[in-house]
Design a protein around this motif. Structure first.
Motif, PDB file in Angstrom:
ATOM      1  N   MET A   1       0.851  -1.184   0.000  1.00  0.00           N
ATOM      2  CA  MET A   1       0.000   0.000   0.000  1.00  0.00           C
ATOM      3  C   MET A   1       0.890   1.238   0.000  1.00  0.00           C
ATOM      4  N   ALA A   2       0.379   2.306  -0.599  1.00  0.00           N
ATOM      5  CA  ALA A   2       1.148   3.546  -0.699  1.00  0.00           C
ATOM      6  C   ALA A   2       1.343   4.182   0.679  1.00  0.00           C
ATOM      7  N   ASN A   3       2.505   4.779   0.861  1.00  0.00           N
ATOM      8  CA  ASN A   3       2.821   5.395   2.144  1.00  0.00           C
ATOM      9  C   ASN A   3       2.673   6.914   2.132  1.00  0.00           C
ATOM     10  N   HIS A   4       2.747   7.511   0.957  1.00  0.00           N
ATOM     11  CA  HIS A   4       2.710   8.967   0.853  1.00  0.00           C
ATOM     12  C   HIS A   4       1.310   9.447   0.504  1.00  0.00           C
ATOM     13  N   LYS A   5       0.993  10.615   1.016  1.00  0.00           N
ATOM     14  CA  LYS A   5      -0.304  11.219   0.732  1.00  0.00           C
ATOM     15  C   LYS A   5      -0.491  11.428  -0.775  1.00  0.00           C
ATOM     16  N   SER A   6       0.571  11.911  -1.399  1.00  0.00           N
ATOM     17  CA  SER A   6       0.486  12.218  -2.831  1.00  0.00           C
ATOM     18  C   SER A   6       0.286  10.947  -3.658  1.00  0.00           C
ATOM     19  N   SER A   7       0.897   9.841  -3.248  1.00  0.00           N
ATOM     20  CA  SER A   7       0.730   8.608  -4.016  1.00  0.00           C
ATOM     21  C   SER A   7      -0.670   8.025  -3.826  1.00  0.00           C
ATOM     22  N   ILE A   8      -1.256   8.235  -2.657  1.00  0.00           N
ATOM     23  CA  ILE A   8      -2.636   7.783  -2.432  1.00  0.00           C
ATOM     24  C   ILE A   8      -3.581   8.578  -3.337  1.00  0.00           C
ATOM     25  N   LYS A   9      -3.331   9.896  -3.409  1.00  0.00           N
ATOM     26  CA  LYS A   9      -4.147  10.741  -4.285  1.00  0.00           C
ATOM     27  C   LYS A   9      -3.939  10.338  -5.748  1.00  0.00           C
ATOM     28  N   ARG A  10      -2.705  10.060  -6.118  1.00  0.00           N
ATOM     29  CA  ARG A  10      -2.393   9.664  -7.498  1.00  0.00           C
ATOM     30  C   ARG A  10      -3.149   8.380  -7.862  1.00  0.00           C
ATOM     31  N   ILE A  11      -3.228   7.440  -6.949  1.00  0.00           N
ATOM     32  CA  ILE A  11      -3.964   6.192  -7.190  1.00  0.00           C
ATOM     33  C   ILE A  11      -5.440   6.486  -7.430  1.00  0.00           C
ATOM     34  N   ARG A  12      -6.020   7.384  -6.614  1.00  0.00           N
ATOM     35  CA  ARG A  12      -7.427   7.763  -6.798  1.00  0.00           C
ATOM     36  C   ARG A  12      -7.642   8.417  -8.160  1.00  0.00           C
TER      37      ARG A  12
END
Length: 87
Positions: A1-12
């Protein structure tokens, strides 16, 4: 699972764009199929500008490549010309 806020947003963002692109690409494929299925030249000629515009918009937005849009439009035009020869 992504650890960074930006990568979580990028996945969305990626997922929502993928669904959006998939919907419009499928709609365009169905429109092309409908034009290819037409046997009346007048109907096909009336439908061609709408489908061509749809393909051009998808190519401009990057949903499909410009070459693919060009190839599809060319093949549809050939199909319509063959309808005229057969009639």
């Amino acid at each position: 699972m992504a650890n960074h806020k930006s990568s979580i947003k990028r996945i969305r963002q990626t997922e929502s764009r993928r669904l959006h692109n998939r919907y419009y690409a499928k709609t365009a494929r169905n429109a092309v199929r409908r034009v290819r299925a037409l046997t009346d030249k007048a109907e096909a000629e009336a439908a061609l500008p709408k489908v061509s515009g749809m393909l051009d918009r998808l190519a401009a937005k990057g949903t499909i490549s410009k070459n693919k849009a060009s190839n599809l439009k060319s093949k549809l035009a050939l199909h319509i010309n063959k309808l005229a020869a057969n009639a």
